[in-house]
Motif scaffolding. Structure first.
Motif, PDB file in Angstrom:
ATOM      1  N   TYR A   1     -44.131 -36.123 -55.120  1.00 11.49           N
ATOM      2  CA  TYR A   1     -42.930 -35.467 -54.586  1.00 11.49           C
ATOM      3  C   TYR A   1     -42.370 -36.262 -53.417  1.00 11.49           C
ATOM      4  O   TYR A   1     -43.116 -36.907 -52.677  1.00 11.49           O
ATOM      5  N   ARG A   2     -41.069 -36.166 -53.245  1.00 11.84           N
ATOM      6  CA  ARG A   2     -40.426 -36.835 -52.118  1.00 11.84           C
ATOM      7  C   ARG A   2     -41.030 -36.327 -50.809  1.00 11.84           C
ATOM      8  O   ARG A   2     -41.170 -35.115 -50.617  1.00 11.84           O
ATOM      9  N   PRO A   3     -41.382 -37.222 -49.894  1.00 11.23           N
ATOM     10  CA  PRO A   3     -41.922 -36.764 -48.610  1.00 11.23           C
ATOM     11  C   PRO A   3     -40.976 -35.782 -47.925  1.00 11.23           C
ATOM     12  O   PRO A   3     -39.750 -35.940 -47.970  1.00 11.23           O
ATOM     13  N   LEU A   4     -41.568 -34.784 -47.295  1.00 13.71           N
ATOM     14  CA  LEU A   4     -40.796 -33.696 -46.708  1.00 13.71           C
ATOM     15  C   LEU A   4     -39.751 -34.182 -45.719  1.00 13.71           C
ATOM     16  O   LEU A   4     -38.636 -33.645 -45.649  1.00 13.71           O
ATOM     17  N   ASP A   5     -40.081 -35.225 -44.989  1.00 15.27           N
ATOM     18  CA  ASP A   5     -39.177 -35.683 -43.935  1.00 15.27           C
ATOM     19  C   ASP A   5     -38.093 -36.636 -44.431  1.00 15.27           C
ATOM     20  O   ASP A   5     -37.307 -37.146 -43.636  1.00 15.27           O
ATOM     21  N   GLN A   6     -38.039 -36.882 -45.749  1.00 12.27           N
ATOM     22  CA  GLN A   6     -37.057 -37.833 -46.274  1.00 12.27           C
ATOM     23  C   GLN A   6     -35.900 -37.189 -47.030  1.00 12.27           C
ATOM     24  O   GLN A   6     -35.000 -37.886 -47.492  1.00 12.27           O
ATOM     25  N   GLY A   7     -35.919 -35.868 -47.182  1.00 17.14           N
ATOM     26  CA  GLY A   7     -34.892 -35.212 -47.982  1.00 17.14           C
ATOM     27  C   GLY A   7     -33.656 -34.789 -47.221  1.00 17.14           C
ATOM     28  O   GLY A   7     -32.613 -34.524 -47.814  1.00 17.14           O
ATOM     29  N   GLY A   8     -33.751 -34.677 -45.907  1.00 18.71           N
ATOM     30  CA  GLY A   8     -32.596 -34.241 -45.114  1.00 18.71           C
ATOM     31  C   GLY A   8     -32.314 -32.752 -45.187  1.00 18.71           C
ATOM     32  O   GLY A   8     -31.174 -32.323 -44.989  1.00 18.71           O
ATOM     33  N   CYS A   9     -33.336 -31.942 -45.465  1.00 17.34           N
ATOM     34  CA  CYS A   9     -33.135 -30.485 -45.550  1.00 17.34           C
ATOM     35  C   CYS A   9     -32.868 -29.905 -44.165  1.00 17.34           C
ATOM     36  O   CYS A   9     -33.711 -30.035 -43.260  1.00 17.34           O
ATOM     37  N   PRO A  10     -31.729 -29.225 -43.957  1.00 19.20           N
ATOM     38  CA  PRO A  10     -31.412 -28.652 -42.644  1.00 19.20           C
ATOM     39  C   PRO A  10     -32.410 -27.600 -42.166  1.00 19.20           C
ATOM     40  O   PRO A  10     -32.533 -27.372 -40.965  1.00 19.20           O
ATOM     41  N   LEU A  11     -33.147 -26.963 -43.089  1.00 22.26           N
ATOM     42  CA  LEU A  11     -34.107 -25.940 -42.685  1.00 22.26           C
ATOM     43  C   LEU A  11     -35.206 -26.513 -41.790  1.00 22.26           C
ATOM     44  O   LEU A  11     -35.796 -25.794 -40.985  1.00 22.26           O
TER      45      LEU A  11
END
Length: 407
Positions: free
Chosen positions: A393-403
């Motif tokens: 899975y894409r690393p959590l810090d690389q997706g740009g999710c505002p949450l």
């Protein structure tokens, strides 16, 4: 007299100002889950009516009730139109008491319905669309993404095949946003793994003749020919790679967005040796086989796809969270509880839901069997590798999710 009239007016104004919570709330009759799918179009085999059956099985296995209320399944056809899907979801939420919308094949529709769920404070459980934006810039406190996304579908097979010796790549890509996304993410993964991209060619959606495209792929002499397309485009291009004899000439063909129903439709003579990535397969273990048998009894012998299995998992976990919160209709609270609870069901086992809404469960690299290896029509895969979660899975810090930054 005037004083009495003023007193009366003041009293009436006070009654009008009473908070809405003081008024008796309408009695809730049921927990309602809407399966919003493509019931008759290009996604009907991978999701569609089978997704409705999977949801029904999940409700039955849960006992049919939550917080003393019966659970009802509704079904709707979005007809592969974002405006149609959004309008139906809005009506379900606003006037028909639907608590959660599930399935949503077609990424444009999933993104649109995700916004409707956010504004209505209900729940969207995306079990079929693959846009990585759903847990990226378009993530939402009301949405969870169960199906693999374009990041996983591109990165996992690309890395695996480069490591297995497939150092040079050529892409056959559908010429629209979905295909471009698959191609770019796969190219990036190939480069990171030390491979080399020799070229690519793009084709319009709905192409039936891939002759000129495949001649270019063949002439590239790439070790891997990657099909960055799906559904009818994948079926047509894969069929013609077999006719052109790419595999016989030593080129390995990989589909970046492939489902078991595609393989069954094409047949093993055409697809044998192909590499496929998925998060579920009906013949993995006793739990998956039991579910598949029950599903097949209602679907004329068909085995479920991973997207349909995702529906079972999503509905099961939603019901667990709803049970914990009683009869609450607060979508954000339900999604927060779903994230706090480990996922667990008889067909996926244990998993988690990340802060960005990404459901994390095992991902597999499959190899398509030869006709001689297969024991039946749906016996099409063997597991080549279970992918470590940190690679899948894409690393959590690389997706740009505002949450993740309080947005």
């Amino acid at each position: 007299m005037i004083r009495r009239m003023l007193l009366l007016a003041t009293a009436l104004a006070g009654l009008a100002a009473l908070p809405a919570a003081a008024q008796p709330a309408p009695k809730r009759e049921a927990i309602r889950i809407g399966i919003l799918s493509d019931l008759s179009g290009s996604f009907a085999d991978v999701a569609g009516p089978g997704s409705v059956v999977a949801a029904q099985l999940a409700v039955e296995d849960f006992g049919g009730r939550v917080a003393g209320l019966p659970v009802q399944i509704l079904a709707g056809d979005h007809q592969n139109r974002a405006d149609t899907g959004s309008a139906l979801a809005r009506r379900w939420f606003d006037t028909e008491g639907v608590d959660a919308v599930v399935d949503l094949p077609n990424s444009a529709i999933a993104l649109a319905v995700g916004e409707v769920a956010r504004s209505a404070n209900r729940v969207a459980l995306v079990t079929a669309a693959v846009a990585s934006r759903l847990t990226g810039d378009a993530c939402s406190p009301n949405l969870i993404h169960y199906s693999l996304d374009t990041w996983s579908m591109s990165n996992v097979p690309s890395r695996a095949l480069v490591q297995a010796g497939g150092a040079s790549w050529f892409y056959v890509t559908a010429d629209y946003a979905f295909g471009h996304d698959l191609e770019k993410q796969s190219m990036d993964a190939v480069a990171r793994a030390g491979g080399k991209v020799l070229g690519s060619v793009r084709h319009p959606l709905g192409t039936t003749d891939f002759s000129s495209v495949l001649l270019q792929a063949q002439a590239s002499r790439a070790a891997v020919v990657a099909l960055a397309n799906s559904q009818a485009d994948f079926i047509n291009s894969m069929k013609q790679t077999s006719e052109f004899g790419l595999a016989r000439r030593g080129q390995r063909v990989v589909g970046l967005a492939v489902y078991v129903s595609d393989i069954v439709s094409l047949g093993l003579e055409t697809t044998q040796g192909a590499t496929v990535v998925g998060n579920w397969y009906w013949d993995l273990n006793d739990g998956t086989r039991s579910f598949a048998r029950r599903f097949g009894e209602r679907m004329g012998g068909r085995m479920p796809t991973d997207l349909q299995a995702n529906v079972y998992a999503a509905v099961t976990h939603f019901l667990r969270a709803a049970e914990a919160l009683g009869s609450s209709t607060d979508g954000r609270a339900i999604v927060a509880r779903m994230k706090a609870l480990p996922t667990e069901d008889p067909i996926f086992g244990r998993g988690t839901i990340r802060a960005d809404g990404r459901r994390v469960s095992p991902v597999y690299v499959f190899n398509v069997k030869s006709p001689a290896e297969s024991r039946g029509r749906y016996d099409v895969y063997r597991v080549e590798r279970e992918v470590p979660v940190e690679e899948a899975y894409r690393p959590l810090d690389q997706g740009g999710c505002p949450l993740l930054r309080g947005g």
